[in-house]
Design an enzyme around this catalytic site. Structure first.
Site, mmCIF file in Angstrom:
data_model
loop_
_atom_site.group_PDB
_atom_site.id
_atom_site.type_symbol
_atom_site.label_atom_id
_atom_site.label_comp_id
_atom_site.label_asym_id
_atom_site.label_seq_id
_atom_site.Cartn_x
_atom_site.Cartn_y
_atom_site.Cartn_z
ATOM 1 N N CYS A 181 67.869 87.059 75.657
ATOM 2 C CA CYS A 181 68.133 88.015 74.567
ATOM 3 C C CYS A 181 69.607 88.072 74.163
ATOM 4 O O CYS A 181 69.955 88.701 73.168
ATOM 5 C CB CYS A 181 67.616 89.397 74.908
ATOM 6 S SG CYS A 181 68.215 90.095 76.434
ATOM 7 N N HIS A 215 59.715 93.660 76.443
ATOM 8 C CA HIS A 215 59.388 92.584 75.508
ATOM 9 C C HIS A 215 58.553 91.516 76.206
ATOM 10 O O HIS A 215 58.577 91.408 77.437
ATOM 11 C CB HIS A 215 60.662 91.906 74.987
ATOM 12 C CG HIS A 215 61.477 92.724 74.060
ATOM 13 N ND1 HIS A 215 62.826 92.953 74.245
ATOM 14 C CD2 HIS A 215 61.142 93.367 72.904
ATOM 15 C CE1 HIS A 215 63.289 93.702 73.259
ATOM 16 N NE2 HIS A 215 62.298 93.972 72.436
#
Length: 253
Positions: free
Chosen positions: A246, A161
């Site tokens: 996250c 990501h």
């Protein structure tokens, strides 16, 4: 008071997806203890945590940031580029709606993971790569446009990501471990850090930075810059390409 959404790790955590690193054994019991310490660190610095219902059938469900992008009073519910992760969004959406946020959804053929989105003031960087596609970015841009944002697509090829590669300090400087950043010049201000995990910070307020214990040199650098690291051990989540960002969705209004 700032609020963070969190979700308890699945007993199947060790089966989580791995894309850019080699798989290593995960201690699920230790992961639960580390998750609780992460939650405790948020609460100790003045955050309220709201636990989204567990989704034990989804090994990666603990990485709740990927389920949405929140800006102002709007929650854009993600549609993961990993099909097996898409069930994670429903309960998260219901929870954030219950907190008073408006909802909109990324729809097919768009894909978007929240971990690909870095917000710095009204600038929103979105990583285009394995989990987030061009159509997902277009839909996000359309959803956020009425809120006055500038959505900028940046390439993500070396990591899972965008926020696996970069996050930002309170002054808006983007930080990252340069060998894993596809295009440092894409950001208005960029500062390299000496460790991979040093790329990941959560802004807690009052110049405090939540960060991983695996980046002591970066913590020292941040202290020299006048920030106050709040260090947590998340070794078991790092084995699954997870980081401090996250494990929560930060809500500020």
């Amino acid at each position: 008071m700032p609020t963070a959404l969190v979700r308890r790790p699945s007993p199947r955590l060790a089966d989580g997806l791995v894309t850019h690193i080699e798989r290593t054994p995960v201690d699920a019991d230790l992961a639960v203890r580390q998750w609780q310490a992460y939650v405790d660190a948020l609460e100790a610095t003045g955050w309220t945590t709201v636990e989204v219902p567990a989704i034990d059938e989804c090994p990666d469900g603990v990485f709740i940031e990927d389920t949405m992008v929140v800006y102002d009073d709007l929650a854009v519910i993600a549609r993961s580029g990993a099909e097996e992760r898409r069930p994670e969004s429903a309960a998260a959406a219901k929870t954030v709606e219950g907190l008073g946020y408006r909802l909109t959804d990324i729809t097919e053929p768009g894909t978007l993971d929240g971990g690909d989105v870095l917000k710095i003031g009204s600038t929103v960087y979105v990583g285009q790569g394995g989990r987030t596609n061009e159509e997902g970015i277009r839909q996000l841009r359309d959803a956020l446009a009425p809120l006055g944002t500038d959505v900028r697509a940046v390439p993500v090829r070396k990591v899972l990501h965008l926020k696996s590669a970069v996050t930002a300090l309170p002054d808006g400087t983007v930080i990252g471990y340069e060998p894993l950043v596809d295009d440092p010049a894409a950001f208005d201000r960029f500062r390299p850090v000496p460790e991979v995990a040093g790329s990941h910070v959560v802004l807690l307020g009052e110049d405090r930075l939540l960060m991983a214990a695996s980046a002591p040199k970066s913590a020292e650098l941040f202290e020299q810059l006048g920030y106050k690291p709040v260090v947590v051990d998340i070794s078991e989540f790092e084995k699954l390409e997870g980081c401090v960002t996250c494990l929560s969705v930060r809500l500020r209004r």
